[in-house]
Scaffold this motif. Structure first.
Motif, PDB file in Angstrom:
ATOM      1  N   ILE A  79       8.562  -3.968  -8.740  1.00 30.09           N
ATOM      2  CA  ILE A  79       7.758  -2.746  -8.745  1.00 30.09           C
ATOM      3  C   ILE A  79       7.718  -2.103 -10.124  1.00 30.09           C
ATOM      4  N   GLY A  80       8.161  -2.834 -11.145  1.00 27.54           N
ATOM      5  CA  GLY A  80       8.197  -2.300 -12.504  1.00 27.54           C
ATOM      6  C   GLY A  80       6.838  -1.854 -13.013  1.00 27.54           C
ATOM      7  N   GLY A  81       5.791  -2.586 -12.709  1.00 27.08           N
ATOM      8  CA  GLY A  81       4.460  -2.236 -13.182  1.00 27.08           C
ATOM      9  C   GLY A  81       3.686  -1.360 -12.222  1.00 27.08           C
ATOM     10  N   ARG A  82       4.271  -1.003 -11.108  1.00 26.93           N
ATOM     11  CA  ARG A  82       3.582  -0.222 -10.080  1.00 26.93           C
ATOM     12  C   ARG A  82       3.905   1.259 -10.265  1.00 26.93           C
ATOM     13  N   ASP A  83       2.865   2.088 -10.228  1.00 31.61           N
ATOM     14  CA  ASP A  83       3.054   3.525 -10.356  1.00 31.61           C
ATOM     15  C   ASP A  83       3.240   4.111  -8.962  1.00 31.61           C
ATOM     16  N   LEU A  84       4.488   4.348  -8.592  1.00 29.47           N
ATOM     17  CA  LEU A  84       4.779   4.930  -7.293  1.00 29.47           C
ATOM     18  C   LEU A  84       4.915   6.436  -7.447  1.00 29.47           C
ATOM     19  N   GLU A  85       4.075   7.176  -6.706  1.00 27.98           N
ATOM     20  CA  GLU A  85       4.175   8.631  -6.761  1.00 27.98           C
ATOM     21  C   GLU A  85       5.494   9.087  -6.156  1.00 27.98           C
ATOM     22  N   SER A  86       5.952   8.357  -5.139  1.00 30.58           N
ATOM     23  CA  SER A  86       7.181   8.744  -4.457  1.00 30.58           C
ATOM     24  C   SER A  86       7.870   7.497  -3.937  1.00 30.58           C
ATOM     25  N   LEU A  87       9.186   7.486  -3.994  1.00 35.22           N
ATOM     26  CA  LEU A  87       9.927   6.386  -3.390  1.00 35.22           C
ATOM     27  C   LEU A  87      10.133   6.634  -1.904  1.00 35.22           C
ATOM     28  N   ASP A  88       9.864   7.861  -1.441  1.00 34.65           N
ATOM     29  CA  ASP A  88      10.005   8.183  -0.023  1.00 34.65           C
ATOM     30  C   ASP A  88       8.778   7.777   0.779  1.00 34.65           C
ATOM     31  N   ILE A  89       7.591   7.863   0.190  1.00 35.01           N
ATOM     32  CA  ILE A  89       6.342   7.477   0.854  1.00 35.01           C
ATOM     33  C   ILE A  89       5.586   6.547  -0.075  1.00 35.01           C
ATOM     34  N   ARG A  90       5.257   5.336   0.420  1.00 32.77           N
ATOM     35  CA  ARG A  90       4.566   4.342  -0.392  1.00 32.77           C
ATOM     36  C   ARG A  90       3.338   3.845   0.367  1.00 32.77           C
ATOM     37  N   VAL A  91       2.185   4.021  -0.221  1.00 34.70           N
ATOM     38  CA  VAL A  91       0.926   3.626   0.402  1.00 34.70           C
ATOM     39  C   VAL A  91       0.860   2.105   0.504  1.00 34.70           C
ATOM     40  N   ALA A  92       0.379   1.622   1.659  1.00 39.80           N
ATOM     41  CA  ALA A  92       0.215   0.180   1.884  1.00 39.80           C
ATOM     42  C   ALA A  92      -0.961  -0.028   2.832  1.00 39.80           C
ATOM     43  N   GLY A  93      -2.063  -0.570   2.319  1.00 36.19           N
ATOM     44  CA  GLY A  93      -3.227  -0.798   3.161  1.00 36.19           C
ATOM     45  C   GLY A  93      -3.754   0.504   3.734  1.00 36.19           C
ATOM     46  N   SER A  94      -3.924   0.549   5.064  1.00 37.78           N
ATOM     47  CA  SER A  94      -4.429   1.756   5.726  1.00 37.78           C
ATOM     48  C   SER A  94      -3.302   2.642   6.236  1.00 37.78           C
ATOM     49  N   GLY A  95      -2.122   2.471   5.683  1.00 37.82           N
ATOM     50  CA  GLY A  95      -0.983   3.265   6.135  1.00 37.82           C
ATOM     51  C   GLY A  95      -0.008   3.497   5.010  1.00 37.82           C
ATOM     52  N   GLU A  96       1.231   3.783   5.393  1.00 36.83           N
ATOM     53  CA  GLU A  96       2.253   4.046   4.390  1.00 36.83           C
ATOM     54  C   GLU A  96       3.635   3.734   4.939  1.00 36.83           C
TER      55      GLU A  96
END
Length: 185
Positions: A79-96
Motif C-alpha cells: 500500500i506504499g503507493g496508495r493514498d489512504l485517507e484513513s486506515l480505519d475505513i478503506r474504499v473498495a469497489g462499491s463498498g468499504e
C-alpha cells in the motif's frame, strides 16, 4: 513437493489440488510468508498472489466463485503507493472495509517476540448515505520493525473470508431496510 500439491488454472492462478488446504496460522503468515516477501526471498510456491484487494468487492477477488469462497484466500499487497485517507475505513469497489480491531500483536510462540501486527476489518456495502455490514471479513497482517515493533511495513498479507455466523444474520435481513445504517460523512 510443490508440483505435487498445486496446478495453474486457465487464468494463470496457482491453485491447490483437491485434498490440500492452505490455512496457515497468523504466526506462519507473518514470520514465514510475509517476511520472505518483504525481504525478496523465494517462497516455496506461489500460493499467495500479489493483488490490490481494495480495487473491488471481496466476492470479485481472484480465486472466488461469485459471492462464495470455499476457503480463506490470501493476497500480498504493497500500500506504499496508495493514498489512504484513513486506515480505519478503506474504499473498495462499491463498498468499504472498516477496521473493527486494530494493532493486535502477532508473536512467535517459542520466544514471544512480536513479529507483526494484525488488524481485523469488515466489508460494508454502501448505497448513497447508507451502509450495510456484510459477512465478509479481512485480516491484515504487517511485519513489525525489530527495532520498534509499533512501526510496520508497507507490504501486507491479507486473509479474506466469509464469516458464517454473520452470513446467517445478513441473509435474514437481506431485503430489510433496517439492516442499513446511516453513515455519517
Amino acid at each position: 513437493m510443490e508440483d505435487l500439491m498445486t496446478y495453474e488454472d486457465d487464468d494463470g492462478i496457482v491453485r491447490l489440488l483437491p485434498g490440500y488446504k492452505f490455512d496457515p496460522t497468523d504466526e506462519v503468515l507473518v514470520d514465514f510468508y510475509l517476511k520472505r516477501r518483504v525481504f525478496g526471498q523465494p517462497l516455496p510456491f506461489e500460493i499467495i498472489p500479489d493483488f490490490d484487494v481494495f480495487q473491488i468487492e471481496p466476492w470479485g477477488l481472484p480465486g472466488g466463485d461469485g459471492k462464495i469462497f470455499n476457503q480463506r484466500k490470501c493476497f500480498f499487497h504493497n500500500i506504499g503507493g496508495r493514498d489512504l485517507e484513513s486506515l480505519d475505513i478503506r474504499v473498495a469497489g462499491s463498498g468499504e472495509w472498516r477496521a473493527t480491531k486494530k494493532g493486535k500483536n502477532v508473536h512467535i510462540h517459542q520466544n514471544n517476540e512480536v513479529v507483526g501486527k494484525k488488524n481485523t476489518l469488515h466489508f460494508w456495502e454502501v448505497q448513497g448515505s447508507c451502509a450495510r455490514r456484510t459477512e465478509w471479513m479481512m485480516h491484515e497482517f504487517r511485519l513489525a520493525s525489530i527495532a520498534n515493533p509499533s512501526k510496520v511495513t508497507k507490504w501486507a498479507v491479507y486473509r479474506i473470508f466469509q464469516n458464517k455466523d454473520l452470513k446467517k444474520v445478513t441473509n435474514s435481513n437481506k431485503y430489510n431496510q433496517d439492516s442499513y445504517n446511516d453513515v455519517e460523512g
